[in-house]
Design a protein around this motif. Structure first.
Motif, PDB file in Angstrom:
ATOM      1  N   ASP A 165      40.033  15.087  17.087  1.00  0.00           N
ATOM      2  CA  ASP A 165      39.852  16.026  18.204  1.00  0.00           C
ATOM      3  C   ASP A 165      40.188  17.467  17.834  1.00  0.00           C
ATOM      4  N   SER A 166      40.840  17.650  16.686  1.00  0.00           N
ATOM      5  CA  SER A 166      41.246  19.015  16.328  1.00  0.00           C
ATOM      6  C   SER A 166      40.103  19.793  15.662  1.00  0.00           C
ATOM      7  N   PHE A 167      39.017  19.111  15.334  1.00  0.00           N
ATOM      8  CA  PHE A 167      37.931  19.771  14.593  1.00  0.00           C
ATOM      9  C   PHE A 167      37.408  20.980  15.385  1.00  0.00           C
ATOM     10  N   ALA A 168      37.296  22.116  14.703  1.00  0.00           N
ATOM     11  CA  ALA A 168      36.946  23.358  15.404  1.00  0.00           C
ATOM     12  C   ALA A 168      35.436  23.544  15.572  1.00  0.00           C
ATOM     13  N   GLY A 169      34.651  22.870  14.744  1.00  0.00           N
ATOM     14  CA  GLY A 169      33.196  23.034  14.839  1.00  0.00           C
ATOM     15  C   GLY A 169      32.589  22.076  15.852  1.00  0.00           C
ATOM     16  N   ALA A 170      31.243  21.933  15.762  1.00  0.00           N
ATOM     17  CA  ALA A 170      30.556  21.003  16.674  1.00  0.00           C
ATOM     18  C   ALA A 170      30.733  19.585  16.146  1.00  0.00           C
ATOM     19  N   ARG A 171      31.024  18.660  17.038  1.00  0.00           N
ATOM     20  CA  ARG A 171      31.220  17.255  16.631  1.00  0.00           C
ATOM     21  C   ARG A 171      30.545  16.353  17.659  1.00  0.00           C
ATOM     22  N   PHE A 172      29.764  15.408  17.183  1.00  0.00           N
ATOM     23  CA  PHE A 172      29.138  14.473  18.129  1.00  0.00           C
ATOM     24  C   PHE A 172      28.768  13.175  17.424  1.00  0.00           C
ATOM     25  N   HIS A 173      28.646  12.119  18.230  1.00  0.00           N
ATOM     26  CA  HIS A 173      28.210  10.816  17.720  1.00  0.00           C
ATOM     27  C   HIS A 173      26.684  10.848  17.583  1.00  0.00           C
ATOM     28  N   SER A 174      26.168  10.036  16.648  1.00  0.00           N
ATOM     29  CA  SER A 174      24.714  10.017  16.423  1.00  0.00           C
ATOM     30  C   SER A 174      23.933   9.698  17.698  1.00  0.00           C
ATOM     31  N   ALA A 175      24.510   8.887  18.592  1.00  0.00           N
ATOM     32  CA  ALA A 175      23.805   8.508  19.822  1.00  0.00           C
ATOM     33  C   ALA A 175      24.010   9.533  20.938  1.00  0.00           C
ATOM     34  N   ARG A 176      24.721  10.605  20.639  1.00  0.00           N
ATOM     35  CA  ARG A 176      24.919  11.684  21.624  1.00  0.00           C
ATOM     36  C   ARG A 176      24.564  13.005  20.954  1.00  0.00           C
ATOM     37  N   TRP A 177      23.416  13.035  20.313  1.00  0.00           N
ATOM     38  CA  TRP A 177      23.039  14.187  19.489  1.00  0.00           C
ATOM     39  C   TRP A 177      23.022  15.461  20.324  1.00  0.00           C
ATOM     40  N   ASP A 178      23.635  16.511  19.791  1.00  0.00           N
ATOM     41  CA  ASP A 178      23.699  17.779  20.514  1.00  0.00           C
ATOM     42  C   ASP A 178      22.577  18.698  20.001  1.00  0.00           C
ATOM     43  N   ASP A 179      21.483  18.751  20.774  1.00  0.00           N
ATOM     44  CA  ASP A 179      20.313  19.532  20.354  1.00  0.00           C
ATOM     45  C   ASP A 179      20.599  21.034  20.316  1.00  0.00           C
ATOM     46  N   SER A 180      21.667  21.448  20.987  1.00  0.00           N
ATOM     47  CA  SER A 180      21.934  22.899  21.041  1.00  0.00           C
ATOM     48  C   SER A 180      22.539  23.396  19.715  1.00  0.00           C
ATOM     49  N   VAL A 181      22.923  22.482  18.840  1.00  0.00           N
ATOM     50  CA  VAL A 181      23.547  22.905  17.577  1.00  0.00           C
ATOM     51  C   VAL A 181      22.460  23.108  16.517  1.00  0.00           C
ATOM     52  N   ASP A 182      22.378  24.343  16.015  1.00  0.00           N
ATOM     53  CA  ASP A 182      21.397  24.664  14.976  1.00  0.00           C
ATOM     54  C   ASP A 182      22.013  24.290  13.617  1.00  0.00           C
ATOM     55  N   LEU A 183      21.355  23.426  12.874  1.00  0.00           N
ATOM     56  CA  LEU A 183      21.935  22.937  11.610  1.00  0.00           C
ATOM     57  C   LEU A 183      21.655  23.881  10.434  1.00  0.00           C
ATOM     58  N   LYS A 184      20.759  24.818  10.660  1.00  0.00           N
ATOM     59  CA  LYS A 184      20.329  25.708   9.561  1.00  0.00           C
ATOM     60  C   LYS A 184      21.531  26.462   8.982  1.00  0.00           C
ATOM     61  N   ASP A 185      21.625  26.430   7.653  1.00  0.00           N
ATOM     62  CA  ASP A 185      22.672  27.134   6.897  1.00  0.00           C
ATOM     63  C   ASP A 185      24.085  26.650   7.215  1.00  0.00           C
ATOM     64  N   LYS A 186      24.199  25.497   7.836  1.00  0.00           N
ATOM     65  CA  LYS A 186      25.526  24.991   8.199  1.00  0.00           C
ATOM     66  C   LYS A 186      26.036  24.017   7.123  1.00  0.00           C
ATOM     67  N   ARG A 187      27.362  23.851   7.107  1.00  0.00           N
ATOM     68  CA  ARG A 187      27.977  22.824   6.252  1.00  0.00           C
ATOM     69  C   ARG A 187      28.202  21.608   7.158  1.00  0.00           C
ATOM     70  N   ILE A 188      27.443  20.560   6.865  1.00  0.00           N
ATOM     71  CA  ILE A 188      27.436  19.400   7.777  1.00  0.00           C
ATOM     72  C   ILE A 188      28.173  18.229   7.129  1.00  0.00           C
ATOM     73  N   GLY A 189      29.013  17.579   7.897  1.00  0.00           N
ATOM     74  CA  GLY A 189      29.671  16.356   7.446  1.00  0.00           C
ATOM     75  C   GLY A 189      29.073  15.184   8.193  1.00  0.00           C
ATOM     76  N   LEU A 190      28.691  14.140   7.472  1.00  0.00           N
ATOM     77  CA  LEU A 190      28.110  12.948   8.100  1.00  0.00           C
ATOM     78  C   LEU A 190      28.991  11.766   7.734  1.00  0.00           C
ATOM     79  N   ILE A 191      29.614  11.154   8.735  1.00  0.00           N
ATOM     80  CA  ILE A 191      30.432   9.965   8.463  1.00  0.00           C
ATOM     81  C   ILE A 191      29.611   8.735   8.819  1.00  0.00           C
ATOM     82  N   GLY A 192      29.440   7.841   7.867  1.00  0.00           N
ATOM     83  CA  GLY A 192      28.709   6.608   8.131  1.00  0.00           C
ATOM     84  C   GLY A 192      27.401   6.546   7.370  1.00  0.00           C
TER      85      GLY A 192
END
Ligand code: N01
Length: 506
Positions: A165-192
């Motif tokens: 819960d402390s993560f400062a960036g955008a965080r969501f489960h794959s089944a609750r995808w947040d379309d408002s988050v632009d992935l371009k040029d971002k550092r993305i972490g994928l667990i699973g």
């Protein structure tokens, strides 16, 4: 409830002219709920309601919107057998295409007028004759038959990682995808790295971004090539519908001859799939990366991932595989057990589902005041033939425990489940029964047979997977799906406790 009645005695007591019309409630307007609606209408039963917690039909295909969402069962096979779709654009249909197909089916079979959206079942209590349903909104309804068509991949499983819960960036489960988050040029972490994680990794790695894939356990990946159907091909299938039926039949044979057999017994089919997975893995050029992607269990023990692209994706320059365990999440990213901090802007949790919940949190209470949760909390989910529960009459579960939910088309066996339920409802209509629930003895016998048949299946060869139930045994059907459909061809009435309408005597 009256004493158990044999099938023969029952049929002699049928009131063939009675033609009683039951009311039916279906929970869920996904693939199985729509199918139940279609079959009820076909049988001339119009007094039914489908309650759907979402705002549209489609179930899992409505809820999931992640990039790369597709069905890893060929599209011409992942259809209702009676409703071919000549217009599939890809061999493996994309999520939105399947969602549109479900919408089309709901329109064509005039189901929308039966569906109430935005309503979720809270509690259903059997009063000895009918199910009294209370919805979360407070709305009430009742019916002779209750069908839970809620699926089992709809309760996101959030990992128990310190600091999440402390993560400062955008965080969501794959089944609750947040379309408002632009992935371009971002550092993305994928667990699973299950079927979902792999699809996301393939799609996101094509974007201008950096992708860190956090893998706890490597997956076997079967190289099934996708391809786009041309306009000419789609037109041809539209003009010659037999082609879609032919494709359905061929895929059915292929899945039965290859995947079904490989899953249930060692033999040439299993070796063939293993060889294909090993061949696929060899496409990873760097031996060290290949080693880290190599599982230490048999292919198919976990649900096998189907992807032609995954290893290519993992070798893209913007992708990093992280195999060190996750220690904690901090505001700026993920800290792994080697003390390294992986800085991230977006964290995607492709960590699967709480698959053993089924229709819960709906609370089912039988006429004696016993709740199904208390039974299942103790023993784990159990159901006769995967769909009916002792002491819970006139309740049916579609896609319940021990149905054939591994690699294959769930639609195929759901058709058999719904046809079985319709036969039970038909007995009610003909006045042959008021209520029916499987006996405990028949349910125990079903499980004795399952335990016996589990030997030799790939799921008990030693791995962690979401099929494993409370008793350590996989909650899957340990034989070919065809045998499941054969089992459901006709209800064995001697396996049920049945109460009959009382016959008025002059
Ligand atoms: O979920 P999963 P899914 N820390 O449970 C990892 C269907 N489906 O959403 O293997 C780190 O398979 C976990 O690691 P491990 C299909 O039936 C169908 O991918 O447990 N990692 C695993 O890698 C499928 O089987 C399609 O060690 C953690 C992943 O998260 C089902 O959905 C497409 C973790 C979960 O994998 C579920 O697939 C997609 C933690 N604390 C999905 N907790 C079709 O195309 C979990 N993981 C039909």
């Amino acid at each position: 409830m009256n004493a158990p009645t044999s099938a023969a005695a029952l049929h002699t007591r049928e009131h063939h002219d009675a033609a009683r019309m039951p009311r039916v409630i279906i929970l869920g307007a996904g693939m199985s709920g729509l199918l139940a609606g279609i079959r009820l209408r076909k049988a001339g039963i119009e007094d039914f309601t489908i309650y759907e917690k979402g705002q549209d039909v489609g179930g899992t295909w409505r809820e999931n919107r992640y990039p790369g969402l597709a069905c890893d069962v060929p599209a011409h096979y992942y259809t209702y057998s009676f409703e071919p779709n000549p217009d599939w654009h890809h061999r493996f249909a994309r999520g939105p295409e399947i969602q549109n197909y479900m919408r089309h089916v709901a329109e064509k079979y005039d189901l929308r007028r039966h569906i109430v959206f935005g309503e979720e079942g809270a509690q259903a209590r059997f009063d000895g004759r009918r199910w009294q349903l209370e919805l979360r909104s407070g709305r009430q309804d009742s019916a002779e038959f209750l069908i839970a068509a809620c699926g089992f991949l709809h309760h996101p499983s959030e990992p128990d990682i310190p600091g999440l819960d402390s993560f400062a960036g955008a965080r969501f489960h794959s089944a609750r995808w947040d379309d408002s988050v632009d992935l371009k040029d971002k550092r993305i972490g994928l667990i699973g790295t299950g079927s979902t994680g792999v699809q996301i990794a393939c799609a996101v790695s094509r974007l201008p971004c950096t992708l860190n894939v956090f893998q706890r356990t490597p997956q076997w990946v079967f190289p099934l090539p996708d391809r786009q159907y041309s306009l000419v091909e789609r037109e041809l299938v539209t003009q010659v519908p037999a082609l879609a039926r032919l494709a359905y039949g061929l895929y059915d044979e292929l899945f039965d001859a290859l995947f079904s057999r490989a899953m249930i017994r060692p033999g040439p089919q299993r070796r063939l799939i293993e060889a294909a997975c090993h061949w696929n893995l060899r496409r990873v050029r760097d031996p060290e990366l290949r080693r880290r992607l190599t599982p230490d269990y048999q292919p198919m023990c976990k649900r096998i991932v189907m992807s032609w692209e995954y290893y290519e994706a993992m070798q893209r320059p913007n992708v990093k595989l992280v195999t060190e365990g996750i220690e904690r999440v901090v505001p700026e990213g993920i800290v792994t057990v080697d003390g390294h901090t992986h800085p991230l802007d977006v964290l995607v949790l492709a960590t699967g589902f709480r698959t053993h919940e089924y229709m819960r949190p709906l609370e089912l209470i039988n006429a004696q005041g016993l709740s199904l949760s208390s039974l299942w909390d103790e023993r784990g989910p159990h159901a006769y033939n995967s769909l009916a529960i002792p002491q819970f009459p006139n309740f049916f579960l579609l896609g319940g425990p021990n149905s054939p939910l591994a690699n294959g088309s769930v639609i195929l066996y759901t058709e058999a489940l719904v046809d079985y339920v319709m036969q039970c409802i038909d007995l009610y209509r003909r006045g042959a029964l008021d209520t029916l629930a499987p006996t405990q003895a028949a349910t125990d016998a079903f499980y004795d047979q399952l335990r016996h048949d589990m030997d030799g299946t790939v799921w008990v060869t030693g791995c962690q997977n979401w099929y494993i139930g409370k008793d350590g045994l996989p909650e899957v059907w340990p034989r070919r799906p065809r045998e499941f459909n054969a089992l459901l061809a006709r209800p064995r009435l001697e396996d049920f406790e049945i109460s009959r309408p009382t016959v008025e005597t002059a």
